[in-house]
Design an enzyme around this catalytic site. Structure first.
Site, PDB file in Angstrom:
ATOM      1  N   LYS A  76     -52.836  -8.353   6.513  1.00 37.76           N
ATOM      2  CA  LYS A  76     -53.776  -9.291   5.891  1.00 37.76           C
ATOM      3  C   LYS A  76     -55.213  -8.894   6.232  1.00 37.76           C
ATOM      4  O   LYS A  76     -55.495  -8.493   7.367  1.00 37.76           O
ATOM      5  CB  LYS A  76     -53.474 -10.699   6.411  1.00 37.76           C
ATOM      6  CG  LYS A  76     -54.256 -11.823   5.732  1.00 37.76           C
ATOM      7  CD  LYS A  76     -53.853 -13.186   6.338  1.00 37.76           C
ATOM      8  CE  LYS A  76     -54.476 -14.354   5.594  1.00 37.76           C
ATOM      9  NZ  LYS A  76     -54.042 -15.656   6.129  1.00 37.76           N
ATOM     10  N   SER A 151     -52.572 -18.856   2.493  1.00 46.16           N
ATOM     11  CA  SER A 151     -53.584 -17.870   2.189  1.00 46.16           C
ATOM     12  C   SER A 151     -53.114 -16.425   2.319  1.00 46.16           C
ATOM     13  O   SER A 151     -53.753 -15.534   1.784  1.00 46.16           O
ATOM     14  CB  SER A 151     -54.769 -18.070   3.138  1.00 46.16           C
ATOM     15  OG  SER A 151     -54.383 -17.783   4.474  1.00 46.16           O
ATOM     16  N   SER A 175     -50.244 -20.980   6.088  1.00 43.94           N
ATOM     17  CA  SER A 175     -50.624 -19.760   5.352  1.00 43.94           C
ATOM     18  C   SER A 175     -49.675 -18.581   5.501  1.00 43.94           C
ATOM     19  O   SER A 175     -49.808 -17.596   4.786  1.00 43.94           O
ATOM     20  CB  SER A 175     -52.021 -19.312   5.774  1.00 43.94           C
ATOM     21  OG  SER A 175     -52.994 -20.101   5.136  1.00 43.94           O
TER      22      SER A 175
END
Lengths: 485, 492, 95
Positions: A76, A151, A175
């Site tokens: 990420k 997310s 997330s």
């Protein structure tokens, strides 16, 4: 050379160890997949050259005793990576190249893995659909018009589309777990303090935790083992012996007590979620676990509490993005204050602005007691709910999301309806508890659905074991047709 | 140092209609003595090249986290103990949020609701008696960086070397009533911290600065007036000037029927006036909340006990001891304990020399010389050992006070030890009665006329004879012996 | 609570984010609905509850007082949008 990119990390490691495939060959296969999957918009930055160099270095001098020998991994874009651009999905960090490596990614590299690229995410991890990224929507490989969750949407999408053998995300209110459920993958949010936050772009410091996102529970245990551990650079890192989650993974859950909290049966919950949950209970019961009805009375206040605490911390954490030392700086403005105001206005997207303003508001003079302090009191009550019940049960089973993946644009006009996505995941963050989401079935449209197990503080091994037992006995098949190629 | 002769407090502002009392409270920012910063491992050394004592934490890069320096915590506790204050075993670090170019995080880590040190007190010795000043609290916080406005006409430069250095903010109660009391208070605080080794108190380098809260009220009023805060004043002189200006300004406003606005003001050292700092006004909502990157600070009671046991003797205690053990008066004791180094010097000399004579000579010739040369005692060209020898020589009668002054001068110039100077220059007092008798005999013979006058009753001439003896002996004749012999010879 | 445009403007000043009229209005609407949602907390009486001070039940760890960092000016200045060899450079500040 067979394409093994659709296999689990565990299988791939076996093939590396048996020299069935070299690290360079493996890396090239993933690079090819990535290049064919531009439509999914999962990568913000790729590091192919560096990855191939590292793969070659591994092949020249392999160390097969490592946990992740010669494994390329995309992560990420919230983890700072040395000399590789790190954006947090934001325009304000569009050109930011850290000179340092986050502790969690460094731990992965120290275990034999190397960086393949940086994955798209909601801006500063604020979102549940990956629609707030400055770098555009990420597409869920499950379906062309579907969001991958957020997310960590780039992470879940890249994993499900075989663009990385495993990945890591961060979870502040769900997330990791929500996108895992939207893509039929496994995601674990560890106990607060198990993984170092050093070098991770902060969203809400008292809630943020990094965790693994993988195709199987075994992979999850492996990744968690590699990434976690005490870090003296993080004052909220827990000092303890490192655990061998993968070695200790076992599927015998006989006699374990599983709590079913009645408050998670929310109004308007789709029947298929209810069915999924019932089915999950049955599977665990058949494996010898005891199912116990419990009550977590303050559950309904978790989300409102979260939407005070997280924005409050974020409003302060994001104050450092002022255009002085790094990142975007506006060319407009005649003095320092105008420079700040324009920089931050141009640099942040709508959702981030919304949350900064909420956070600023709830901390501002005259409102602190009514909002922030109140929320910290309710947070205490929520934590106490869990403490009380964990004297009676070993883990708590809930659905992980109130729905399957939704369509792009479906919820962007109504922030509150978007926020409701995290209704089942937020309590574990507020209480600092470990929680794992794992695939448990499909809805009537054929989209994946997940269940969640919440454990006691530092009881990752137990929830991994339960999920592992479940995985072995649930006939879940998440075959994704590669329509984007 | 105290030096005023007033024995009654008399600092009031006279208006046309009424007389006013000035109420002052100080927020002193004292830089903690530590090698590294409060939350990072960068150096705290003063005067380094710009931005070379800056870590990624001090410059607030994404994902950077604070880890507290244990020494800074101990220093705050030591200071708290030195201020006779309550040590709070539970304290919390908060974020104080505001934007400024030299505040990289966009917030300052400070302590708001739960400071590490609670109420305490400081004693001042004023000419009109001793006065107790209440301490409200002491907390730890980060310093900001430095904005430099005068290197470039259109830009401001930012140096973060100071960013993140630990400060102790020491907040007094509004107990101070005059610029003189402020002077005494700052000096006392500084002295205590220097004794403790918790702050070097160097005001030129910014290690000690203060925000000054000033208000006025009519004499006899119970209620405080509206106060103004004068930010960041970095010398005692400026504090005193700022207070005088500000108090007069407030009285003038009140007398003309106007209101005082509660505001932050800046002291302009060039114009010698305070003015409103509008730039700070709209940013006044600091949105304090507990820093989630840090946990509450819990002090082990054993740590506090250990620190208490290892505390050095502080000025108030030392003063009492000097009075009791060395027979000094309050004034002498006050001066000699004002700085740890001064008191050490004094004790080193006094333990082997006459206590009182040491005090007199230190406060007289030694301090005058240091003052003139602009040196502090640790830079003194005369070591305590040599100074002790000098005092001993005076006391034993080896040299007279007058000769001692000469020896002292030579010691300062040459750095030589007094014994050597006295030997080599033959400055030893002439104390052999036979030698002196011979000398005096000759003098009296030479001036027979004056001797006769004396014997006829002009006794004032005695001084003349003493002078002649001194002149002839090069000042070395033992005065006491000279007197005795002269008296004896003149009787005959 | 209804969040009106004036409140939005006040808070955006504190947060140093410039907003045009249209954006302020949209944000006022969004925030009003969000505050309505979070004000569900008012149903709970929390008078006797201690606020959570930390989710971890651990003491604050401290480090030794050693100089272990700094001397990395190149790294510190590297990403700055405007700098010279020694300093970060920002528009003139008027005090």
């Amino acid at each position: 050379m067979n394409d093994i990119t659709n296999q689990s990390l565990d299988e791939i490691i076996k093939k590396i160890k048996s020299k069935e495939i070299s690290s360079v060959e493996l890396t090239k296969l993933f690079i090819k997949n990535i290049e064919n999957a531009k439509k999914l918009n999962t990568f913000v930055t790729t590091a192919f050259e560096q990855a191939l160099d590292n793969a070659k270095k591994f092949d020249d001098n392999p160390n097969f005793d490592q946990l992740l020998p010669g494994i390329p991994l995309a992560v990420k874009d919230l983890f700072c990576t040395s000399n590789i651009r790190t954006t947090a999905g934001s325009n304000i960090l569009n050109n930011f190249v850290p000179t340092y490596e986050s502790t969690v990614t460094k731990n992965l590299w120290d275990n034999g893995a190397f960086l393949l690229g940086k994955l798209n995410c909601d801006e500063f991890a604020m979102g549940s659909s990956n629609e707030t990224s400055h770098f555009g929507n990420v597409i869920n490989p499950v379906g062309d018009k579907l969001v991958p969750g957020g997310s960590s949407g780039g992470s879940s999408s890249a994993l499900a589309a075989d663009l990385t053998p495993a990945t890591i995300g961060t979870d502040t209110g769900g997330s990791i777990r929500q996108p895992a459920s939207f893509t039929g993958t496994v995601g674990l949010k560890p106990t607060y303090g198990l993984c170092s936050r050093w070098g991770i772009v902060a969203f809400a410091s008292s809630l943020d935790q990094a965790g693994p996102m993988t195709k199987t529970v075994t992979d999850c245990s492996l990744m968690l083992e590699a990434m976690s551990g005490f870090d003296e650079k993080d004052s909220t890192s827990i000092k303890k012996e490192k655990e061998k989650y993968s070695k200790n993974l076992k599927d015998n859950i006989k006699g374990l007590k599983i709590g079913i909290p009645k408050e998670y049966r929310v109004n308007n919950m789709p029947k298929e979620i209810d069915k999924l949950w019932e089915n999950g209970k049955k599977i665990l019961k058949d494996l010898g676990a005891k199912i116990i009805d419990i009550s977590l009375p303050h559950t309904k206040y978790a989300l409102p509490t979260y939407y005070i605490v997280a924005p409050a911390e974020a409003s302060s954490n994001l104050a450092r993005y002022d255009g002085v030392r790094y990142g975007h700086r506006s060319k407009k403005g005649k003095d320092l204050i105008e420079m700040y105001e324009n920089t931050r206005s141009e640099g942040f997207g709508d959702e981030v602005k919304r949350r900064i303003l909420i956070g600023t508001y709830v901390l501002s003079s005259g409102y602190y007691d009514a909002y922030y302090l109140k929320a910290q009191k309710v947070r205490q009550l929520i934590k106490k709910d869990f403490d009380d019940n964990f004297t009676k049960v070993d883990a708590i089973l809930t659905p992980s999301t109130p729905s399957s993946a939704f369509k792009i644009g479906e919820k962007t006009d109504n922030p509150v309806s978007m926020y409701l996505n995290d209704i089942f995941t937020v309590p574990a963050n507020l209480a600092g508890l470990p929680a794992i989401a794992f695939p448990a079935g499909l809805d009537n449209k054929g989209y994946p659905l997940g269940l969640q197990l919440i454990g006691k503080v530092l009881d990752e091994q137990k929830i991994l074991n339960i999920a592992y037992a479940f995985e072995k006995n649930c006939k879940f098949n998440n075959e994704i047709k590669k329509w984007w190629v | 140092m105290v030096g005023m002769s007033k024995d009654k407090f008399d600092y009031f502002i006279k208006g046309d209609k009424d007389n006013y009392e000035v109420i002052i409270g100080l927020e002193v920012h004292a830089q903690v003595l530590s090698k590294s910063k409060l939350f990072s491992g960068s150096s705290t050394k003063f005067g380094g090249e710009p931005n070379k004592q800056v870590s990624l934490i001090d410059s607030a890069f994404p994902g950077m986290l604070p880890v507290i320096n244990e020494e800074c915590v101990k220093q705050a506790v030591r200071t708290g103990l030195g201020l006779n204050a309550k040590i709070n075993n539970y304290s919390v670090f908060d974020r104080k949020n505001y934007f400024y170019a030299d505040l990289p995080q966009g917030y300052q880590i400070s302590q708001y609701k739960n400071p590490i040190v609670g109420e305490g007190k400081v004693l001042l010795d004023m000419p009109y008696g001793s006065k107790q000043i209440g301490i409200e609290r002491l907390h730890l916080e980060q310093d900001a960086g430095k904005s430099i406005h005068d290197l470039d006409p259109s830009n401001t430069y930012v140096d973060l070397n100071r960013s993140g250095i630990a400060l102790m903010e020491i907040v007094s109660k509004p107990d101070l009533r005059s610029p003189d009391e402020v002077n005494a208070y700052i000096k006392k605080l500084r002295s205590i911290m220097r004794y403790l080794g918790t702050c070097d108190g160097n005001m030129q380098e910014g290690s000690l600065r203060a925000d000054v809260n000033v208000s006025v009220r009519k004499i006899g009023d119970k209620k405080f007036g509206t106060r103004c805060e004068i930010k960041n004043v970095n010398s005692i002189k400026f504090m005193q000037m700022a207070i005088e200006y500000e108090a007069a300004r407030q009285v003038e406003l009140l007398e003309s029927g106007k209101q005082i606005d509660q505001e932050t003001r800046l002291f302009d050292t060039k114009k010698n006036e305070t003015r409103s700092m509008r730039s700070k006004e709209d940013a006044h909502d600091y949105r304090y909340f507990p820093d989630p990157d840090l946990l509450p600070l819990k002090l082990e009671p054993s740590l506090v006990d250990d620190l208490k046991k290892s505390l050095p003797e502080l000025p108030d205690k030392k003063k009492e001891r000097f009075i009791k053990d060395y027979g000094l008066n309050i004034y002498e004791a006050n001066v000699l304990v004002s700085e740890k180094e001064i008191s050490n010097y004094y004790e080193e000399v006094a333990k082997i020399s006459d206590k009182k004579l040491t005090a007199t000579w230190m406060m007289g010739d030694l301090f005058a010389m240091l003052n003139e040369k602009n040196l502090n005692i640790s830079e003194s060209p005369i070591s305590a050992k040599d100074f002790a020898e000098l005092i001993q020589s005076i006391k034993s009668g080896e040299i007279s006070g007058r000769i001692a002054k000469e020896v002292f001068e030579i010691m300062v110039e040459s750095g030589d030890n007094p014994k050597k100077i006295i030997e080599s220059k033959g400055m030893k007092q002439q104390s052999d009665p036979k030698e002196l008798e011979k000398l005096i005999n000759e003098i009296l013979k030479k001036d027979k006329g004056k001797v006769d006058q004396y014997k006829a009753g002009k006794e004032k001439l005695f001084g003349f004879f003493v002078g002649q003896v001194m002149k002839a002996s090069g000042g070395k004749a033992n005065p006491q012996l000279t007197n005795e012999i002269l008296k004896k010879f003149l009787k005959k | 609570m209804v969040i009106d445009k004036e409140k939005i403007i006040h808070v955006s000043k504190l947060a140093r984010i410039s907003l045009d009229k249209k954006k302020s209005e949209a944000l006022a609407k969004d925030l009003s609905s969000i505050f309505k949602f979070i004000e569900q907390l008012n149903e709970l009486n929390t008078d006797k509850i201690e606020p959570l001070s930390s989710i971890l039940n651990e003491p604050l760890r401290s480090r030794q007082d050693l100089i272990s960092d700094g001397k990395i000016r190149d790294k510190v200045l590297k990403n700055s949008p405007k700098k010279n060899e020694e300093f970060f450079v920002v528009p003139k500040v008027i005090e």
